[in-house]
Scaffold this motif. Sequence first.
Motif, short mmCIF file in Angstrom:
data_model
loop_
_atom_site.label_atom_id
_atom_site.label_comp_id
_atom_site.label_asym_id
_atom_site.label_seq_id
_atom_site.Cartn_x
_atom_site.Cartn_y
_atom_site.Cartn_z
N ILE A 1 -5.37 -40.51 -23.87
CA ILE A 1 -5.51 -39.82 -22.73
C ILE A 1 -4.52 -39.84 -21.55
O ILE A 1 -4.73 -40.95 -20.75
CB ILE A 1 -7.19 -40.19 -22.22
N ASP A 2 -3.60 -39.23 -21.72
CA ASP A 2 -2.30 -39.41 -20.72
C ASP A 2 -2.33 -38.13 -19.74
O ASP A 2 -3.31 -37.42 -19.75
CB ASP A 2 -1.10 -39.43 -21.55
N ASP A 3 -1.52 -38.05 -18.75
CA ASP A 3 -1.47 -37.07 -17.90
C ASP A 3 -1.51 -35.45 -18.49
O ASP A 3 -2.10 -34.72 -18.09
CB ASP A 3 -0.60 -36.97 -16.86
N ASP A 4 -0.78 -35.37 -19.53
CA ASP A 4 -0.65 -34.01 -20.25
C ASP A 4 -1.87 -33.61 -20.88
O ASP A 4 -2.47 -32.33 -20.92
CB ASP A 4 0.43 -34.18 -21.35
N TRP A 5 -2.70 -34.52 -21.64
CA TRP A 5 -3.68 -34.64 -22.08
C TRP A 5 -5.09 -33.84 -21.01
O TRP A 5 -5.49 -32.99 -21.22
CB TRP A 5 -4.50 -35.64 -22.65
N CYS A 6 -4.97 -34.79 -19.78
CA CYS A 6 -5.86 -34.38 -18.73
C CYS A 6 -5.41 -33.00 -18.31
O CYS A 6 -6.44 -31.95 -18.00
CB CYS A 6 -5.65 -35.28 -17.79
N ARG A 7 -4.31 -32.75 -18.13
CA ARG A 7 -3.87 -31.21 -17.61
C ARG A 7 -4.19 -30.16 -18.26
O ARG A 7 -4.32 -28.95 -18.28
CB ARG A 7 -2.54 -31.14 -16.98
N ASN A 8 -3.75 -30.24 -19.70
CA ASN A 8 -3.58 -29.07 -20.82
C ASN A 8 -4.54 -29.37 -21.99
O ASN A 8 -4.81 -28.06 -22.54
CB ASN A 8 -2.21 -29.04 -21.16
N ARG B 1 -9.49 -40.38 -13.39
CA ARG B 1 -8.15 -39.80 -13.25
C ARG B 1 -8.09 -38.38 -13.18
O ARG B 1 -7.21 -37.78 -12.48
CB ARG B 1 -7.57 -40.22 -14.74
N MET B 2 -9.13 -37.66 -13.91
CA MET B 2 -9.13 -36.03 -13.65
C MET B 2 -9.18 -35.73 -12.05
O MET B 2 -8.67 -34.74 -11.80
CB MET B 2 -10.24 -35.34 -14.31
N ARG B 3 -10.15 -36.45 -11.58
CA ARG B 3 -10.46 -36.00 -10.01
C ARG B 3 -9.01 -36.23 -9.37
O ARG B 3 -8.87 -35.76 -8.26
CB ARG B 3 -11.72 -36.86 -9.41
N SER B 4 -8.42 -37.10 -9.61
CA SER B 4 -7.08 -37.72 -8.89
C SER B 4 -6.03 -36.85 -9.15
O SER B 4 -5.37 -36.10 -8.29
CB SER B 4 -6.74 -39.00 -8.95
N LEU B 5 -5.78 -36.39 -10.42
CA LEU B 5 -4.56 -35.84 -10.88
C LEU B 5 -4.78 -34.29 -11.10
O LEU B 5 -3.81 -33.50 -10.52
CB LEU B 5 -4.47 -36.42 -12.35
N CYS B 6 -5.90 -33.71 -11.38
CA CYS B 6 -5.97 -32.21 -11.68
C CYS B 6 -7.48 -32.07 -11.69
O CYS B 6 -8.25 -31.76 -12.67
CB CYS B 6 -5.45 -31.98 -12.87
N PRO B 7 -8.16 -32.13 -10.50
CA PRO B 7 -9.69 -31.80 -10.25
C PRO B 7 -10.03 -30.27 -10.89
O PRO B 7 -11.17 -30.30 -11.10
CB PRO B 7 -9.84 -32.10 -8.71
N VAL B 8 -9.37 -29.47 -10.85
CA VAL B 8 -9.53 -28.20 -11.52
C VAL B 8 -8.24 -28.24 -12.52
O VAL B 8 -7.17 -27.85 -11.98
CB VAL B 8 -9.86 -27.11 -10.60
N ARG C 1 -7.21 -26.08 -16.63
CA ARG C 1 -7.45 -25.45 -17.84
C ARG C 1 -6.94 -26.02 -18.91
O ARG C 1 -5.82 -26.23 -19.24
CB ARG C 1 -6.70 -24.03 -17.50
N SER C 2 -8.00 -26.27 -19.84
CA SER C 2 -7.57 -26.91 -21.35
C SER C 2 -7.27 -25.58 -22.28
O SER C 2 -7.83 -24.66 -21.98
CB SER C 2 -8.92 -27.58 -21.68
#
Length: 418
Positions: free
Chosen positions: A20-27, A46-53, A55-56
Amino acid sequence: MSYDSTAVSGERAGPAGESIDDDWCRNHFDHLSQELVDNLYPALTRMRSLCPVTRSNQYGGYWVVTKYDDVLRVAQEWETFSSAFGLTVPPSPIATRNLPVEIDPPLQREFKRLINAYFTPKAVRPWEPRTRALVNRLIDGFVERGECDLMAEFARPYPALSFFDVAIGAPADQIERVAYLASKSGAPKDPDAAACWRGLSEWINGFLEQRRCEPPRGDVVDAILSAEIQGRPITHEEIIGTVQLLILGGLETTAGALGQIMLRFCRQPEIPAALRENPDLLPQAVEELLRLDGPFVQITRTAMHDTEIDGHQIKQGEKVIIYWASANRDEGEFPASDEFDLDRKINRHMAFGVGPHRCVGSNLARMNLRIALDELLRRLHDLRLRDGAEIHFHPTVNRAPVTVPVTFTPGPRVGADG
């Protein structure tokens, strides 16, 4: 009175798992992955901080929403974010729609009014003595041993026995089987889900046919069978969908809440100690425990027209998954959001959802949890996880431990009256 809750609900401490890295969270966020299940709360933080909205690209693509205000907006704006076009990603094996969860107002309001009257605080209050007797009967089954699996011997049978017996009057000899079918049919990745759904559907049809042949009892089943919807008789499919929701909505969720709460009690013994000293705080504690360890993790909506969330353009027809579990730990809404705080003044948690589809069984669930915890705290002392126990969670929309093996000081049986 607050207690640090870091890593007590089965999630790993520290950063989320290696995959579960940043790329996983974002995409590539996968809401059904075991990696997310094993690291749920760190990943959502991590999602709330990095990319709260975001698209997977999983399962054909969907949006993931994790901040409190955004989740609240999507849940309330039913005309923009519909419940009527598929609640699960990927699609559920359950063919009949759960009513009224999978329809929108104004039709949804008619079905909700139909069942609401049978689950108000006033309506469920008379069930308390039978519920307490059931709790003590279940505890009697293991209290003398000083050990048990709380999920198998208490948390899962309890809501099923309570609901099928007290709420809808199902035959006692069928309860264990139908509870098993209900829990398995709601698991998206379970290979037996489709077969269990077929079995559950057959049971519901048989149960309703039996009730039609019996004298009326004046309960919610009678109300559903004789209902009029928009001036016409309710259809057979609508009857099935409504009873189906009553069953699926309350069993695994209550079991999951109990399992997670008992895990927290084992890992933070200062909490049950405080509640034994101040039992009047139990209703308040239930709300805080539901905020932290709510079993209903997320739900899906469908965009009915082009719109936006926090500056992200959402196209008509796209799926949007909103995370109750993330909203309930949003630092912007709940100060010290990972802590159990009995002095929390404002607790607008979303454990039962919000908006028109807020859980109709919330009063029954609160009563079941309050009575169960009251008796478990009274009768199980020195509660600990069994040495070497590994806690795992199924990858579903509901969060429930597979097992909770515990030890405690053996105690006496007390009989059904406690």
